[in-house]
Design an enzyme around this catalytic site. Structure first.
Site, PDB file in Angstrom:
ATOM      1  N   ARG A  67      23.115  64.282  77.996  1.00  0.00           N
ATOM      2  CA  ARG A  67      24.272  64.943  78.602  1.00  0.00           C
ATOM      3  C   ARG A  67      23.813  66.108  79.470  1.00  0.00           C
ATOM      4  O   ARG A  67      22.996  66.919  79.049  1.00  0.00           O
ATOM      5  CB  ARG A  67      25.162  65.439  77.450  1.00  0.00           C
ATOM      6  CG  ARG A  67      26.474  66.005  77.848  1.00  0.00           C
ATOM      7  CD  ARG A  67      27.343  66.235  76.620  1.00  0.00           C
ATOM      8  NE  ARG A  67      26.946  67.444  75.892  1.00  0.00           N
ATOM      9  CZ  ARG A  67      27.787  68.169  75.123  1.00  0.00           C
ATOM     10  NH1 ARG A  67      29.042  67.790  74.967  1.00  0.00           N
ATOM     11  NH2 ARG A  67      27.353  69.237  74.494  1.00  0.00           N
ATOM     12  N   PHE A 114      36.557  65.340  69.997  1.00  0.00           N
ATOM     13  CA  PHE A 114      35.458  66.016  69.314  1.00  0.00           C
ATOM     14  C   PHE A 114      35.708  65.917  67.814  1.00  0.00           C
ATOM     15  O   PHE A 114      36.811  66.200  67.331  1.00  0.00           O
ATOM     16  CB  PHE A 114      35.355  67.481  69.751  1.00  0.00           C
ATOM     17  CG  PHE A 114      34.117  68.146  69.223  1.00  0.00           C
ATOM     18  CD1 PHE A 114      32.863  67.767  69.691  1.00  0.00           C
ATOM     19  CD2 PHE A 114      34.187  69.107  68.237  1.00  0.00           C
ATOM     20  CE1 PHE A 114      31.704  68.365  69.187  1.00  0.00           C
ATOM     21  CE2 PHE A 114      33.032  69.706  67.726  1.00  0.00           C
ATOM     22  CZ  PHE A 114      31.788  69.326  68.207  1.00  0.00           C
ATOM     23  N   TYR A 166      32.869  79.696  74.698  1.00  0.00           N
ATOM     24  CA  TYR A 166      31.408  79.895  74.758  1.00  0.00           C
ATOM     25  C   TYR A 166      30.729  78.869  75.650  1.00  0.00           C
ATOM     26  O   TYR A 166      29.517  78.916  75.833  1.00  0.00           O
ATOM     27  CB  TYR A 166      30.771  79.886  73.357  1.00  0.00           C
ATOM     28  CG  TYR A 166      31.245  78.794  72.417  1.00  0.00           C
ATOM     29  CD1 TYR A 166      30.834  77.485  72.576  1.00  0.00           C
ATOM     30  CD2 TYR A 166      32.104  79.091  71.365  1.00  0.00           C
ATOM     31  CE1 TYR A 166      31.261  76.493  71.723  1.00  0.00           C
ATOM     32  CE2 TYR A 166      32.551  78.105  70.505  1.00  0.00           C
ATOM     33  CZ  TYR A 166      32.127  76.806  70.681  1.00  0.00           C
ATOM     34  OH  TYR A 166      32.560  75.817  69.837  1.00  0.00           O
ATOM     35  N   LYS A 167      31.521  77.943  76.188  1.00  0.00           N
ATOM     36  CA  LYS A 167      30.932  76.948  77.081  1.00  0.00           C
ATOM     37  C   LYS A 167      31.026  77.459  78.523  1.00  0.00           C
ATOM     38  O   LYS A 167      30.274  78.336  78.921  1.00  0.00           O
ATOM     39  CB  LYS A 167      31.678  75.623  76.905  1.00  0.00           C
ATOM     40  CG  LYS A 167      31.550  75.029  75.498  1.00  0.00           C
ATOM     41  CD  LYS A 167      32.357  73.727  75.402  1.00  0.00           C
ATOM     42  CE  LYS A 167      32.350  73.162  73.989  1.00  0.00           C
ATOM     43  NZ  LYS A 167      31.026  72.639  73.591  1.00  0.00           N
ATOM     44  N   ASP A 198      43.251  69.817  73.697  1.00  0.00           N
ATOM     45  CA  ASP A 198      42.048  70.608  73.481  1.00  0.00           C
ATOM     46  C   ASP A 198      41.333  70.724  74.833  1.00  0.00           C
ATOM     47  O   ASP A 198      40.957  69.702  75.427  1.00  0.00           O
ATOM     48  CB  ASP A 198      41.155  69.918  72.428  1.00  0.00           C
ATOM     49  CG  ASP A 198      39.855  70.683  72.169  1.00  0.00           C
ATOM     50  OD1 ASP A 198      39.455  71.509  73.014  1.00  0.00           O
ATOM     51  OD2 ASP A 198      39.234  70.420  71.124  1.00  0.00           O
TER      52      ASP A 198
END
Lengths: 396, 396
Positions: B355, B112, B208-209, B183
């Site tokens: 996605r 990311f 938060y995912k 990560d």
């Protein structure tokens, strides 16, 4: 002077006189409804679309504008995010980069320890003779020399309320070629600040004290506008990128203050703070200051008259104090617990400081009188001399 | 396999099939009530006393324990705070300190971007030939040499869902004497992770995912227990101090994972996350994984059968994918906007990735079929070929 008292805008528990708004502000009444709306109508219903549709992405700069007004910052020069410690780190790291031939961060031993710790972490990481130099507050002026890359000070001493002369110190730093970083933790919402006039390079602060943003509310950072396009943020996160959603492999800082953003902002805390900032609409900091001084002077006068066991730790002259009054007492920790138990909430700072914050948005003269009466009762009757009050580990 | 479907625990807007829980999880139903309680009964009534009385100060480690269970971390090895970018920085800085004779952070171009940006910021700050070396994901193994101080990788590629072999790569890093930082942004709550077995030095992630902690929920950091008393946190804030309320002038890191705390934690976000984590009680990640793979396989099969315009960008083999499926389509940005407008929320990642995240806590087989039907409709009827859908600037 206009009346700044807005007691009806805050929730205050029955029987409490709150003299600790300098540590955590009370809750503005409208915050729960706002948060309910953010949760039920934004997060739950918009889901990922909330970032644009509900304006979440713009919150850090939108709220920065509101905060900026209270500290005399130029438009667009303040952004919210992270914690104060993280913002201190960004300011220090950026400041050091601006003075590559110098190695010293100068601070004072009245600074809030976390600022010193962050500086220690930074110089430890950098190695190469970088150094944090810490002097007594009164020795700062004499210690700003050609070695100093960054002067980092908190305007209002967290223990005593003593104030640095922001304009004078900044001028000295400027004259010596050093970058100036001000921590406004105990200034924002407490005293008038005129950043635009001060000419410092950076300022940082928190919003859970006098700005009533709630526990853990986001911090802010100010960068002087002429430096905002060149300052290196050090913590170069994606939301400080010029085009975060291009997902470039290389960092390209955004123009202006946005580059000081790091990661995904805490939307719920931002919304609580945004709501809390509405209380300040139409309020002039000069009026807040006048009201604060009146409360402080009354408090000092009544304590010195009625509670001889306490000795003033804050400067006697009002213009040298922030918005708090501190007294020394050998058994201050226990005494403060006893005072708190009787409804007057102040706090304690080691080794012997009993600290009382004055926040004229929700305190008036009758609160001061009532508080002093309780403090007097605790001292006269040695109510602090109870083992239960001596057990450490309570935050206050 | 046990049933992990808990649709009734989440709020889902009418007419929405949410395939973007890999970006922002939906709201667990009980969060608003919990937040109302934290605001009205804790902040408003306890004021500053909430730090101890309501357990605010302990939240970062308490919630760390809950998150730790889902990623196979040893007890007491995870703490919450800040944002993922900040936690990446702490892990990288601590890792570099552990290998003072080496200068390279190795990562891959599937990482990311914010992780790469934070590394760039760190090496830029350090100077002295420190370097971020970025290779293709398939070239990582061959690039781990004696120059590498830290290998930093995201386990699941945010665009394609392709997974690194955590155990194998960590072993290679170990053999080469490099520190390993994982990560887990797209792993925590998505796939089984066994940190204790992986033997990596650090791991970081966001909540938060797949963990549904809400927009801007706090990040986490894991430090391998044998290193937790020596790792240098770099961002050495007061709440990582051994005795924060002694207000020492010098930083002394806390024992264990607490040293990775920095500033004042965001209590409202912590409480929302704590509440969201309750949904996971009694759920085994192996069951989540099995359900996720079943949904993904169904989705791929139905898309490839019914929507020939899209080509699979994710690995075909299920065990090489995280919990998302990505397809390439030249006009993917506009197509995704058209799909979203029809109630199927996925997202877009440049340059051409559509996605779709699969989150079996609130998605079932009928949702997949309904989603494919809508995607098919958009593609068959070229509904993406509408200027309105081509305007950029929407987060998704």
């Amino acid at each position: 002077m206009s009346n700044v008292l807005k007691k009806e805008d805050f929730i205050m528990p029955e029987g409490v006189i709150y003299l600790d708004g300098n540590s955590l502000g009370p809750m503005p009444k409208s915050v729960p409804e706002r948060l309910a709306q953010v949760m039920n109508e934004e997060w739950a219903q918009m889901l990922i679309r909330g970032w644009n549709k509900a304006g979440w992405m713009a919150q850090p700069t939108d709220i920065g504008t509101r905060v900026g007004r209270l500290i005399g910052a130029e438009a667009g020069s303040v952004v919210m995010g992270d914690t104060l410690s993280v913002k201190v780190y960004q300011a220090l790291a950026a400041g050091l980069k601006m003075r590559p031939d110098r190695r010293v961060i100068l601070s004072d031993n009245g600074n809030f320890p976390s600022d010193l710790y962050m500086a220690e972490g930074l110089v430890g990481l950098l190695g190469q003779d970088y150094e944090l130099r810490t002097v007594a507050p009164e020795d700062v002026a004499g210690a700003i020399d050609d070695d100093v890359a960054v002067v980092m000070l908190t305007e209002v001493d967290y223990r005593t309320g003593r104030m640095h002369d922001m304009k004078a110190v900044t001028e000295m730093a400027y004259a010596a070629g050093a970058v100036m970083v001000w921590d406004l933790a105990h200034s924002a919402g407490a005293i008038p600040v005129d950043l635009a006039a001060a000419n410092c390079e950076f300022a940082v602060g928190c919003t859970y004290k006098y700005l009533n943003g709630g526990p853990g509310a986001p911090a802010f950072i100010y960068v002087r506008p002429d430096l905002a396009d060149t300052a290196e943020p050090a913590l170069s996160g994606w939301l400080g990128h010029a085009s975060p959603f291009d997902f470039d492999l290389h960092y390209k800082p955004a123009q202006g203050i946005e580059r000081m953003r790091v990661g995904t902002p805490p939307v719920l805390q931002m919304a609580a703070l945004d709501e809390a900032m509405k209380v300040w609409d139409g309020i002039a900091m000069s009026d807040v200051r006048a009201a604060s001084i009146a409360l402080q002077e009354q408090f000092i006068e009544e304590v010195e008259r009625d509670v001889p066991q306490l000795s003033l730790a804050s400067p006697r002259e009002a213009k040298q104090r922030g918005s708090q009054v501190s007294f020394r007492f050998e058994h201050g920790y226990a005494a403060m617990q006893a005072v708190i138990d009787r409804g007057v909430i102040g706090d304690f700072r080691a080794p012997d400081i009993m600290r009382f914050g004055f926040t004229p948005l929700y305190l008036d003269s009758s609160d001061v009188t009532a508080a002093v009466k309780i403090i007097r009762d605790v001292m006269e009757n040695r109510l602090w001399d109870d083992e239960a009050y001596k057990v450490r580990g309570r935050v206050t």
